[in-house]
Design an enzyme around this catalytic site. Structure first.
Site, PDB file in Angstrom:
ATOM      1  N   TYR A  53       0.828  -1.201   0.000  1.00  0.00           N
ATOM      2  CA  TYR A  53       0.000   0.000   0.000  1.00  0.00           C
ATOM      3  C   TYR A  53       0.861   1.248   0.000  1.00  0.00           C
ATOM      4  O   TYR A  53       2.067   1.204   0.251  1.00  0.00           O
ATOM      5  CB  TYR A  53      -0.948   0.003   1.200  1.00  0.00           C
ATOM      6  N   LYS A  78       6.610  -2.040   1.778  1.00  0.00           N
ATOM      7  CA  LYS A  78       5.439  -1.436   2.437  1.00  0.00           C
ATOM      8  C   LYS A  78       4.219  -2.337   2.261  1.00  0.00           C
ATOM      9  O   LYS A  78       3.313  -2.067   1.470  1.00  0.00           O
ATOM     10  CB  LYS A  78       5.170  -0.037   1.886  1.00  0.00           C
ATOM     11  N   GLU A 129      12.486   2.218  13.906  1.00  0.00           N
ATOM     12  CA  GLU A 129      11.569   3.266  13.451  1.00  0.00           C
ATOM     13  C   GLU A 129      10.330   3.253  14.332  1.00  0.00           C
ATOM     14  O   GLU A 129      10.193   2.411  15.220  1.00  0.00           O
ATOM     15  CB  GLU A 129      11.188   3.049  11.989  1.00  0.00           C
ATOM     16  N   LEU A 175      11.417   1.184   6.691  1.00  0.00           N
ATOM     17  CA  LEU A 175      10.786   1.579   5.446  1.00  0.00           C
ATOM     18  C   LEU A 175      11.508   2.803   4.885  1.00  0.00           C
ATOM     19  O   LEU A 175      11.796   3.752   5.620  1.00  0.00           O
ATOM     20  CB  LEU A 175       9.314   1.930   5.695  1.00  0.00           C
TER      21      LEU A 175
END
Length: 284
Positions: A33, A148, A180, A204
């Site tokens: 996505y 992702k 993260e 990411l």
């Protein structure tokens, strides 16, 4: 009035939208996505999101179901049909529907879904003036966080744990070092230097991250791309996160201990202002 959403080439009211119960996005999270922000009715960094979508699909052995111009046209049509001034567009692409089998199907047709979320005043989020609080949690995700995918259950668990502890989000930690946030890239500032983890399978490759680091360097700010420890974060002068939905968001507390002065710092505030100004100028 209900939203108009996009499903496999059709724009339909959300109540009429559906996908197969055999869709591999539902059965296996076999899907990727993207989230594109909308400011003043225009798309923010669309090309960056489209390029990352292509990469994520490629890493999973999928092709782009539409070309860049077709995606752009659909995004703009959703903005217009839903009268979005400020908000978000979510795009999800799955491998498609097939009888349940761990092996990839040979002939499935990909599923493409897009929908909007209206976020009036997105750039004026009041949290940017106060900052957010985060907790630390162990990073228990799989080892391809650079893709992702829609596998977001652990991120949801992290956000719920943060809420239960009176915080806004969680930073994930592996071997003592921050990877993260649950839905954002993490940064600290020490002695004027911005530090954020280098790209790799562990994080990411944020589209907002790329833009913010470019703007920081153009503004003659010092940047180090390296892993930083949780202890470094707790003793930093500033901390912040970046994402498509929050832009640059100051972090003022980690695990109950305030960061710096316990208020948004000057570098985070300046980067937020620069980012919003530059993205509005370049919006499509």
């Amino acid at each position: 009035m209900s939203r108009i959403v996009y499903v496999n080439g059709d724009f339909v009211p959300e109540e009429e939208a559906s996908v197969s119960v055999f869709d591999r996005g539902f059965l296996f999270a076999d899907a990727v996505y993207e989230v594109t922000s909308v400011l003043d009715g225009k798309l923010i960094d669309f090309d960056g999101h489209c390029a990352r979508l292509d990469r994520s699909l490629s890493e999973l052995g999928m092709s782009m179901p539409m070309d860049r111009d077709a995606f752009l046209e659909a995004h703009r049509e959703l903005v217009a049909r839903n009268d979005i001034g400020d908000g978000l567009i979510y795009l999800q692409v799955t491998r498609g529907a097939a009888d349940r089998d761990f092996h990839y199907p040979a002939d499935a047709t990909q599923t493409v879904v897009m929908f909007t979320q209206a976020k009036p005043g997105l750039a004026e989020n009041p949290q940017a003036q106060t900052g957010i609080k985060v907790i630390s949690i162990p990073d228990l995700r799989w080892d391809r966080c650079d893709i992702k995918t829609t596998q977001l259950l652990y991120a949801s668990m992290g956000k719920m744990k943060a809420r239960a502890e009176g915080a806004d989000d969680a930073w994930m930690v592996d071997d003592g070092k921050v990877t993260e946030g649950t839905s954002n890239n993490a940064y600290i500032v020490k002695d004027g230097t911005i530090v954020t983890r280098q790209l790799g399978n562990e994080i990411l490759p944020g589209i907002t991250r790329t833009a913010v680091l470019r703007f920081a360097r153009e503004a003659q700010m010092k940047v180090e791309e390296r892993a930083f420890t949780l202890e470094e974060a707790r003793t930093a002068d500033e901390a912040f996160v970046t994402s498509a939905s929050s832009f640059v968001m100051p972090v003022v507390e980690i695990d109950g201990a305030r960061v710096g002065a316990g208020a948004p710092g000057p570098i985070a505030k300046r980067l937020r202002d620069i980012y919003i100004e530059e993205m509005r100028r370049a919006a499509s």
